[in-house]
Design a protein around this motif. Structure first.
Motif, PDB file in Angstrom:
ATOM      1  N   VAL A  40       0.905  -0.999   0.301  1.00 55.98           N
ATOM      2  CA  VAL A  40       0.193  -0.331  -0.244  1.00 55.98           C
ATOM      3  C   VAL A  40       0.734   1.726   0.209  1.00 55.98           C
ATOM      4  O   VAL A  40       0.606   2.178  -0.841  1.00 55.98           O
ATOM      5  CB  VAL A  40      -1.214   0.308   1.168  1.00 55.98           C
ATOM      6  N   ALA A  41       1.776   1.352   0.969  1.00 50.02           N
ATOM      7  CA  ALA A  41       2.379   2.273   0.939  1.00 50.02           C
ATOM      8  C   ALA A  41       3.378   2.766  -0.484  1.00 50.02           C
ATOM      9  O   ALA A  41       2.905   3.897  -0.220  1.00 50.02           O
ATOM     10  CB  ALA A  41       3.555   2.405   2.067  1.00 50.02           C
ATOM     11  N   GLU A  42       3.989   1.492  -0.956  1.00 50.81           N
ATOM     12  CA  GLU A  42       4.850   1.592  -2.485  1.00 50.81           C
ATOM     13  C   GLU A  42       4.171   2.149  -3.500  1.00 50.81           C
ATOM     14  O   GLU A  42       4.211   2.894  -4.763  1.00 50.81           O
ATOM     15  CB  GLU A  42       5.598   0.465  -3.039  1.00 50.81           C
ATOM     16  N   GLY A  43       2.550   1.576  -3.848  1.00 53.28           N
ATOM     17  CA  GLY A  43       1.398   1.444  -4.206  1.00 53.28           C
ATOM     18  C   GLY A  43       1.158   3.255  -4.549  1.00 53.28           C
ATOM     19  O   GLY A  43       0.436   3.860  -5.510  1.00 53.28           O
ATOM     20  N   ILE A  44       1.255   3.902  -2.871  1.00 51.51           N
ATOM     21  CA  ILE A  44       0.747   5.206  -2.556  1.00 51.51           C
ATOM     22  C   ILE A  44       1.796   6.324  -3.822  1.00 51.51           C
ATOM     23  O   ILE A  44       1.702   6.837  -3.964  1.00 51.51           O
ATOM     24  CB  ILE A  44       0.748   5.404  -1.536  1.00 51.51           C
ATOM     25  N   ALA A  45       2.535   5.990  -3.025  1.00 52.36           N
ATOM     26  CA  ALA A  45       4.198   6.394  -3.042  1.00 52.36           C
ATOM     27  C   ALA A  45       4.183   6.693  -5.030  1.00 52.36           C
ATOM     28  O   ALA A  45       4.650   7.415  -5.277  1.00 52.36           O
ATOM     29  CB  ALA A  45       5.581   6.293  -2.791  1.00 52.36           C
ATOM     30  N   LEU A  46       4.178   5.108  -5.802  1.00 46.68           N
ATOM     31  CA  LEU A  46       4.202   5.233  -7.507  1.00 46.68           C
ATOM     32  C   LEU A  46       3.679   6.280  -7.681  1.00 46.68           C
ATOM     33  O   LEU A  46       3.346   6.556  -8.255  1.00 46.68           O
ATOM     34  CB  LEU A  46       3.823   4.109  -7.331  1.00 46.68           C
ATOM     35  N   LYS A  47       1.804   6.028  -7.195  1.00 50.64           N
ATOM     36  CA  LYS A  47       0.977   6.712  -7.410  1.00 50.64           C
ATOM     37  C   LYS A  47       1.050   8.517  -8.020  1.00 50.64           C
ATOM     38  O   LYS A  47       0.624   9.489  -8.290  1.00 50.64           O
ATOM     39  CB  LYS A  47      -0.479   6.428  -7.140  1.00 50.64           C
ATOM     40  N   ARG A  48       1.832   9.208  -6.772  1.00 48.62           N
ATOM     41  CA  ARG A  48       2.043  10.275  -6.211  1.00 48.62           C
ATOM     42  C   ARG A  48       3.210  10.149  -7.866  1.00 48.62           C
ATOM     43  O   ARG A  48       2.951  11.639  -7.838  1.00 48.62           O
ATOM     44  CB  ARG A  48       2.361  10.991  -4.651  1.00 48.62           C
ATOM     45  N   ARG A  50       6.435  11.293  -7.350  1.00 49.42           N
ATOM     46  CA  ARG A  50       7.190  12.922  -6.403  1.00 49.42           C
ATOM     47  C   ARG A  50       7.971  12.469  -6.470  1.00 49.42           C
ATOM     48  O   ARG A  50       8.375  11.016  -6.078  1.00 49.42           O
ATOM     49  CB  ARG A  50       6.046  13.373  -5.630  1.00 49.42           C
ATOM     50  N   SER A  51       9.619  13.172  -5.801  1.00 51.75           N
ATOM     51  CA  SER A  51      10.861  12.599  -6.723  1.00 51.75           C
ATOM     52  C   SER A  51      10.918  12.297  -4.995  1.00 51.75           C
ATOM     53  O   SER A  51      10.404  13.040  -4.204  1.00 51.75           O
ATOM     54  CB  SER A  51      11.346  13.301  -6.599  1.00 51.75           C
ATOM     55  N   GLY A  52      11.528  10.973  -4.535  1.00 53.25           N
ATOM     56  CA  GLY A  52      11.827  11.088  -3.241  1.00 53.25           C
ATOM     57  C   GLY A  52      10.912   9.967  -2.166  1.00 53.25           C
ATOM     58  O   GLY A  52      11.091  10.084  -0.897  1.00 53.25           O
ATOM     59  N   ASP A  53       9.719   8.981  -3.225  1.00 54.59           N
ATOM     60  CA  ASP A  53       8.786   9.094  -2.448  1.00 54.59           C
ATOM     61  C   ASP A  53       9.023   7.432  -2.644  1.00 54.59           C
ATOM     62  O   ASP A  53       9.071   6.301  -0.928  1.00 54.59           O
ATOM     63  CB  ASP A  53       7.044   8.844  -3.659  1.00 54.59           C
ATOM     64  N   THR A  54       9.337   6.900  -3.015  1.00 58.53           N
ATOM     65  CA  THR A  54       9.300   5.535  -3.196  1.00 58.53           C
ATOM     66  C   THR A  54      10.848   4.367  -2.456  1.00 58.53           C
ATOM     67  O   THR A  54      11.592   5.582  -2.367  1.00 58.53           O
ATOM     68  CB  THR A  54       9.655   4.820  -4.747  1.00 58.53           C
ATOM     69  N   LEU A  55      10.239   3.233  -2.393  1.00 62.33           N
ATOM     70  CA  LEU A  55      10.968   2.412  -1.483  1.00 62.33           C
ATOM     71  C   LEU A  55      13.278   2.514  -2.627  1.00 62.33           C
ATOM     72  O   LEU A  55      14.510   3.081  -2.224  1.00 62.33           O
ATOM     73  CB  LEU A  55      11.372   1.218  -1.526  1.00 62.33           C
ATOM     74  N   SER A  56      13.022   2.734  -3.526  1.00 68.38           N
ATOM     75  CA  SER A  56      13.831   2.995  -4.361  1.00 68.38           C
ATOM     76  C   SER A  56      14.693   3.793  -4.550  1.00 68.38           C
ATOM     77  O   SER A  56      15.723   4.237  -4.270  1.00 68.38           O
ATOM     78  CB  SER A  56      13.593   2.226  -6.056  1.00 68.38           C
ATOM     79  N   HIS A  58      15.060   6.342  -2.102  1.00 67.61           N
ATOM     80  CA  HIS A  58      15.382   6.283  -0.518  1.00 67.61           C
ATOM     81  C   HIS A  58      16.032   5.445  -0.882  1.00 67.61           C
ATOM     82  O   HIS A  58      17.716   5.857  -0.169  1.00 67.61           O
ATOM     83  CB  HIS A  58      14.167   5.559   0.173  1.00 67.61           C
ATOM     84  N   VAL A  59      16.826   4.308  -1.540  1.00 69.68           N
ATOM     85  CA  VAL A  59      17.216   3.199  -1.390  1.00 69.68           C
ATOM     86  C   VAL A  59      18.514   4.470  -2.500  1.00 69.68           C
ATOM     87  O   VAL A  59      20.016   4.779  -2.296  1.00 69.68           O
ATOM     88  CB  VAL A  59      17.573   1.696  -1.890  1.00 69.68           C
ATOM     89  N   TRP A  60      18.051   4.614  -3.523  1.00 69.46           N
ATOM     90  CA  TRP A  60      19.326   5.053  -4.294  1.00 69.46           C
ATOM     91  C   TRP A  60      20.552   6.730  -3.578  1.00 69.46           C
ATOM     92  O   TRP A  60      21.242   6.610  -3.340  1.00 69.46           O
ATOM     93  CB  TRP A  60      18.941   5.590  -5.564  1.00 69.46           C
ATOM     94  N   ALA A  61      19.355   7.285  -2.416  1.00 70.72           N
ATOM     95  CA  ALA A  61      20.243   8.604  -1.887  1.00 70.72           C
ATOM     96  C   ALA A  61      20.622   7.661  -1.229  1.00 70.72           C
ATOM     97  O   ALA A  61      22.399   8.346  -1.124  1.00 70.72           O
ATOM     98  CB  ALA A  61      18.508   9.281  -1.509  1.00 70.72           C
ATOM     99  N   LEU A  62      20.439   6.848  -0.659  1.00 71.64           N
ATOM    100  CA  LEU A  62      21.196   6.594   1.101  1.00 71.64           C
ATOM    101  C   LEU A  62      22.578   5.998   0.414  1.00 71.64           C
ATOM    102  O   LEU A  62      23.518   6.699   1.013  1.00 71.64           O
ATOM    103  CB  LEU A  62      20.605   5.406   1.501  1.00 71.64           C
ATOM    104  N   PHE A  63      22.525   5.215  -0.763  1.00 71.83           N
ATOM    105  CA  PHE A  63      23.891   4.736  -1.514  1.00 71.83           C
ATOM    106  C   PHE A  63      24.232   5.469  -2.141  1.00 71.83           C
ATOM    107  O   PHE A  63      25.234   4.858  -3.109  1.00 71.83           O
ATOM    108  CB  PHE A  63      23.473   3.144  -1.712  1.00 71.83           C
ATOM    109  N   ALA A  64      23.932   6.938  -2.079  1.00 73.25           N
ATOM    110  CA  ALA A  64      24.489   7.381  -3.215  1.00 73.25           C
ATOM    111  C   ALA A  64      24.505   6.840  -4.992  1.00 73.25           C
ATOM    112  O   ALA A  64      25.312   7.254  -5.626  1.00 73.25           O
ATOM    113  CB  ALA A  64      26.135   7.901  -3.135  1.00 73.25           C
ATOM    114  N   ILE A  65      23.590   6.894  -4.928  1.00 72.04           N
ATOM    115  CA  ILE A  65      23.831   5.628  -6.897  1.00 72.04           C
ATOM    116  C   ILE A  65      23.592   7.260  -7.579  1.00 72.04           C
ATOM    117  O   ILE A  65      22.524   7.933  -7.472  1.00 72.04           O
ATOM    118  CB  ILE A  65      22.651   4.694  -7.260  1.00 72.04           C
ATOM    119  N   ASN A  66      24.160   6.959  -8.762  1.00 72.54           N
ATOM    120  CA  ASN A  66      23.963   8.141  -9.919  1.00 72.54           C
ATOM    121  C   ASN A  66      22.532   8.191 -10.920  1.00 72.54           C
ATOM    122  O   ASN A  66      22.861   7.160 -11.388  1.00 72.54           O
ATOM    123  CB  ASN A  66      24.634   8.647 -10.452  1.00 72.54           C
ATOM    124  N   LEU A  67      21.890   8.755 -10.570  1.00 74.83           N
ATOM    125  CA  LEU A  67      20.990   8.620 -11.762  1.00 74.83           C
ATOM    126  C   LEU A  67      21.024   9.341 -13.258  1.00 74.83           C
ATOM    127  O   LEU A  67      21.306  10.867 -13.411  1.00 74.83           O
ATOM    128  CB  LEU A  67      19.468   8.952 -11.288  1.00 74.83           C
TER     129      LEU A  67
END
Length: 103
Positions: A40-48, A50-56, A58-67
């Motif tokens: 449900v939380a991921e679904g809401i984040a995907l529907k919204r 907005r940048s920084g909502d999904t688990l992915s 957050h992981v990309w930001a925490l591990f400094a993944i270049n996008l």
């Protein structure tokens, strides 16, 4: 004795898959509720969307993944350590699941 455990814990035996008894008990319900909450939380984040909502994200930001389309992160010792810990943790999790808990 292991097949009787679900009954002793108040659960109901619902069948076996590959010789493993499946039971509806407290822990099954806890994990099912956790999975539903995550979905449900991921679904809401995907529907919204907005940048920084999904688990992915957050992981990309925490591990400094270049996008693509975003300024690159500086790769420091801390970033390398975090990325190594992510890789080691995920490798352990896969090995743990695939070996039946030997790791």
């Amino acid at each position: 004795m292991k097949r009787l455990a679900p009954y002793a814990l108040g659960g109901a035996l619902i069948g076996t898959v590959g010789g493993v008894a499946l039971a509806l008990g407290l822990w099954w319900l806890v994990w099912a509720a956790w999975a539903l909450y995550f979905a449900v939380a991921e679904g809401i984040a995907l529907k919204r969307s907005r940048s920084g909502d999904t688990l992915s994200e957050h992981v990309w930001a925490l591990f400094a993944i270049n996008l693509p389309g975003r300024p690159p992160h500086e790769v420091t010792g801390s970033v390398r350590l975090r990325r190594f810990l992510l890789l080691a943790g995920l490798a352990w999790l896969v090995a743990h699941f695939l070996t039946g808990g030997l790791f």
